[in-house]
Scaffold this motif. Structure first.
Motif, PDB file in Angstrom:
ATOM      1  N   PHE A  55      -0.497  69.114 -65.401  1.00  0.00           N
ATOM      2  CA  PHE A  55       0.097  70.379 -65.863  1.00  0.00           C
ATOM      3  C   PHE A  55      -0.386  71.538 -64.993  1.00  0.00           C
ATOM      4  O   PHE A  55       0.407  72.379 -64.544  1.00  0.00           O
ATOM      5  CB  PHE A  55      -0.280  70.571 -67.324  1.00  0.00           C
ATOM      6  CG  PHE A  55       0.437  71.695 -68.030  1.00  0.00           C
ATOM      7  CD1 PHE A  55       1.613  72.222 -67.525  1.00  0.00           C
ATOM      8  CD2 PHE A  55      -0.064  72.214 -69.220  1.00  0.00           C
ATOM      9  CE1 PHE A  55       2.283  73.253 -68.188  1.00  0.00           C
ATOM     10  CE2 PHE A  55       0.591  73.234 -69.888  1.00  0.00           C
ATOM     11  CZ  PHE A  55       1.762  73.760 -69.367  1.00  0.00           C
ATOM     12  N   ALA A  56      -1.690  71.595 -64.737  1.00  0.00           N
ATOM     13  CA  ALA A  56      -2.262  72.697 -63.958  1.00  0.00           C
ATOM     14  C   ALA A  56      -1.883  72.601 -62.481  1.00  0.00           C
ATOM     15  O   ALA A  56      -1.667  73.629 -61.826  1.00  0.00           O
ATOM     16  CB  ALA A  56      -3.787  72.699 -64.109  1.00  0.00           C
ATOM     17  N   ILE A  57      -1.785  71.391 -61.930  1.00  0.00           N
ATOM     18  CA  ILE A  57      -1.356  71.226 -60.534  1.00  0.00           C
ATOM     19  C   ILE A  57       0.039  71.798 -60.348  1.00  0.00           C
ATOM     20  O   ILE A  57       0.323  72.513 -59.381  1.00  0.00           O
ATOM     21  CB  ILE A  57      -1.389  69.735 -60.129  1.00  0.00           C
ATOM     22  CG1 ILE A  57      -2.824  69.233 -60.021  1.00  0.00           C
ATOM     23  CG2 ILE A  57      -0.680  69.529 -58.793  1.00  0.00           C
ATOM     24  CD1 ILE A  57      -2.934  67.725 -59.861  1.00  0.00           C
ATOM     25  N   GLY A  58       0.936  71.478 -61.287  1.00  0.00           N
ATOM     26  CA  GLY A  58       2.297  72.001 -61.194  1.00  0.00           C
ATOM     27  C   GLY A  58       2.352  73.511 -61.336  1.00  0.00           C
ATOM     28  O   GLY A  58       3.085  74.190 -60.602  1.00  0.00           O
ATOM     29  N   PHE A  59       1.590  74.050 -62.275  1.00  0.00           N
ATOM     30  CA  PHE A  59       1.574  75.502 -62.448  1.00  0.00           C
ATOM     31  C   PHE A  59       1.035  76.186 -61.193  1.00  0.00           C
ATOM     32  O   PHE A  59       1.509  77.262 -60.813  1.00  0.00           O
ATOM     33  CB  PHE A  59       0.716  75.869 -63.654  1.00  0.00           C
ATOM     34  CG  PHE A  59       0.656  77.337 -63.929  1.00  0.00           C
ATOM     35  CD1 PHE A  59       1.703  77.974 -64.584  1.00  0.00           C
ATOM     36  CD2 PHE A  59      -0.426  78.094 -63.522  1.00  0.00           C
ATOM     37  CE1 PHE A  59       1.667  79.340 -64.825  1.00  0.00           C
ATOM     38  CE2 PHE A  59      -0.465  79.455 -63.759  1.00  0.00           C
ATOM     39  CZ  PHE A  59       0.581  80.086 -64.407  1.00  0.00           C
ATOM     40  N   MET A 259       8.962  70.654 -63.624  1.00  0.00           N
ATOM     41  CA  MET A 259       9.022  69.188 -63.658  1.00  0.00           C
ATOM     42  C   MET A 259       7.627  68.591 -63.808  1.00  0.00           C
ATOM     43  O   MET A 259       7.441  67.580 -64.504  1.00  0.00           O
ATOM     44  CB  MET A 259       9.714  68.667 -62.400  1.00  0.00           C
ATOM     45  CG  MET A 259      11.187  69.037 -62.322  1.00  0.00           C
ATOM     46  SD  MET A 259      11.966  68.617 -60.745  1.00  0.00           S
ATOM     47  CE  MET A 259      12.091  66.842 -60.898  1.00  0.00           C
ATOM     48  N   TYR A 260       6.650  69.196 -63.174  1.00  0.00           N
ATOM     49  CA  TYR A 260       5.264  68.761 -63.359  1.00  0.00           C
ATOM     50  C   TYR A 260       4.861  68.916 -64.830  1.00  0.00           C
ATOM     51  O   TYR A 260       4.220  68.037 -65.411  1.00  0.00           O
ATOM     52  CB  TYR A 260       4.326  69.592 -62.493  1.00  0.00           C
ATOM     53  CG  TYR A 260       4.047  69.014 -61.124  1.00  0.00           C
ATOM     54  CD1 TYR A 260       2.856  68.349 -60.875  1.00  0.00           C
ATOM     55  CD2 TYR A 260       4.942  69.143 -60.078  1.00  0.00           C
ATOM     56  CE1 TYR A 260       2.566  67.829 -59.623  1.00  0.00           C
ATOM     57  CE2 TYR A 260       4.677  68.629 -58.819  1.00  0.00           C
ATOM     58  CZ  TYR A 260       3.490  67.974 -58.597  1.00  0.00           C
ATOM     59  OH  TYR A 260       3.220  67.449 -57.360  1.00  0.00           O
ATOM     60  N   GLY A 302      -8.796  72.982 -57.367  1.00  0.00           N
ATOM     61  CA  GLY A 302      -9.221  73.921 -58.394  1.00  0.00           C
ATOM     62  C   GLY A 302      -8.574  73.721 -59.757  1.00  0.00           C
ATOM     63  O   GLY A 302      -9.272  73.649 -60.776  1.00  0.00           O
ATOM     64  N   PRO A 303      -7.227  73.633 -59.835  1.00  0.00           N
ATOM     65  CA  PRO A 303      -6.604  73.463 -61.148  1.00  0.00           C
ATOM     66  C   PRO A 303      -7.061  72.207 -61.891  1.00  0.00           C
ATOM     67  O   PRO A 303      -7.191  72.218 -63.115  1.00  0.00           O
ATOM     68  CB  PRO A 303      -5.105  73.387 -60.811  1.00  0.00           C
ATOM     69  CG  PRO A 303      -4.977  74.132 -59.535  1.00  0.00           C
ATOM     70  CD  PRO A 303      -6.232  73.837 -58.771  1.00  0.00           C
TER      71      PRO A 303
END
Length: 403
Positions: A55-59, A259-260, A302-303
């Motif tokens: 979720f955080a990688i996509g954001f 989509m992530y 980081g995410p």
């Protein structure tokens, strides 16, 4: 390797080792010790680490590269969860079709919201995404109850008209989610002395998907598309003056990011086939913002670190109650024990948000680049000390040779 340079390949391999060896890394203390409270190597929590990492990688692809701050990404997380549960209800308990549908539906939903929201930038864009997320939450909670089941949440029942596979097991219970027969809740336990390590099928599926997501994020960061997104973040007005239309790039980043989020929502439903409107609240969107900033916005790792950090506090520190604190300080005199329990009590249990808030303030003040900046500073300090020690050794050797 994998189309990456040596630095990115090493980073990917490090993340792979950490993810695959997590049952060992997250269980440093013996099962019966007082410090076992801080162990995090059990399946449910490890799944949350990697799912919210996705979720955080996509954001971060949206916020870290373009600078567009969305407060509505929880809507895509919720849409992905609902899509996956409907796939379990109607088609099969295999997680692959459910995950694929969750990504597709979340991508289409992100395309619709992004097309409207990206007509504005800055705080106006953030407010628009927040408005869409709250509308989605209210629709799921009270309006679209035939689809979402309202406040109760969408879940599996024995009456589901499942096309492929059985609607009920031999003992009359609801079938469990699986990957071509391998149940997601299947767990193998390895006992080594006082340590108990758990290897869960659902966690390793989520971890492998997280590694694939991380790899795709690296390719996006290093691509001409990623370079264009960085240009948008640096100075979008100047970019527009060159004749480049930045909107298709920002819309593409918004859709990929959505989509992530849908993938994360689909994985959550695959591990626990339940979807509720609470996953679409604005607080969930704020949580992924916090994860990204805390870990280091615009960085690759980081995410993921931020997601693990927050989920660790949420699940570990929230379980520390007065009984646990009295056990820790039992060696002290009664008066001192009660005093320390009184001091620590507001920062654990239901007050874990206070501790997290203080840590977040310290990171923002002293490490504006997030946890990644802290690691970089520590690495530079160690290298400086090592170089200084080498110089001292070299001077000593030269003095000895001269004598």
């Amino acid at each position: 390797m994998f189309g990456l340079d040596s630095k990115d390949t090493k980073l990917l391999l490090i993340v792979a080792v950490l993810a695959l060896a997590a049952p060992f890394i997250l269980n440093p203390f013996p099962a019966g010790s007082e410090l076992a409270q801080f162990n995090a190597g059990y399946p449910d929590l490890m799944q949350r680490f990697v799912i919210f990492g996705i979720f955080a990688i996509g954001f971060n692809i949206l916020f870290g590269l373009t600078g567009y701050l969305s407060f509505g990404h929880a809507a895509f997380l919720g849409v992905g969860s609902y899509s996956a549960v409907w796939m379990f209800k109607l088609l099969s308990m295999n997680v692959i079709p459910a995950i694929i549908l969750s990504v597709i539906v979340a991508g289409l939903f992100a395309l619709l919201i992004g097309y409207v929201s990206l007509r504005r930038s800055g705080i106006y864009f953030s407010i628009l995404t927040l408005a869409f997320a709250q509308m989605s939450f209210n629709l799921a909670y009270s309006v679209l109850t035939p689809i979402t089941n309202g406040e109760t949440g969408l879940q599996l029942t024995l009456d589901d008209p499942r096309v492929l596979g059985q609607t009920a097991t031999a003992d009359g219970s609801i079938p469990v989610t699986n990957l071509f027969g391998l149940e997601m809740r299947s767990t193998y336990e390895l006992v080594l002395g006082a340590w108990n390590f758990q290897f869960n099928a659902g966690y390793y599926l989520s971890a492998i998907i997280m590694l694939a997501s991380f790899y795709m994020a690296i390719r996006i960061f290093r691509s001409p598309f990623g370079l264009m997104l960085r240009a948008v973040k640096t100075n979008q007005t100047r970019l527009n003056y060159t004749g480049m239309n930045s909107r298709p790039y920002t819309l593409a980043a918004f859709v990929v990011s959505g989509m992530y989020a849908g993938l994360a929502g689909g994985l959550m439903a695959s591990m626990d086939p339940l979807a509720g409107a609470e996953r679409m609240q604005w607080t969930a969107s704020g949580e992924v913002v916090l994860m990204t900033i805390l870990g280091g916005a615009g960085t690759l790792l980081g995410p993921v670190l931020g997601a693990g950090f927050i989920k660790y506090f949420e699940n570990i520190f929230s379980k520390i109650n007065d009984n646990v604190l009295h056990g820790w300080f039992a060696f002290l005199p009664d008066g001192m024990e009660d005093l320390l329990v009184t001091i620590v009590h507001p920062f654990v249990g239901k007050g874990w948000h206070l501790t997290l808030g203080l840590l977040f303030m310290m990171v923002v003040i002293f490490l504006p680049g997030g946890l990644i900046e802290g690691g970089q500073r520590l690495g530079k300090l160690l290298r400086r000390k090592s170089a200084k020690q080498d110089d001292e050794d070299a001077n000593k050797s030269a003095s000895t040779a001269a004598e």
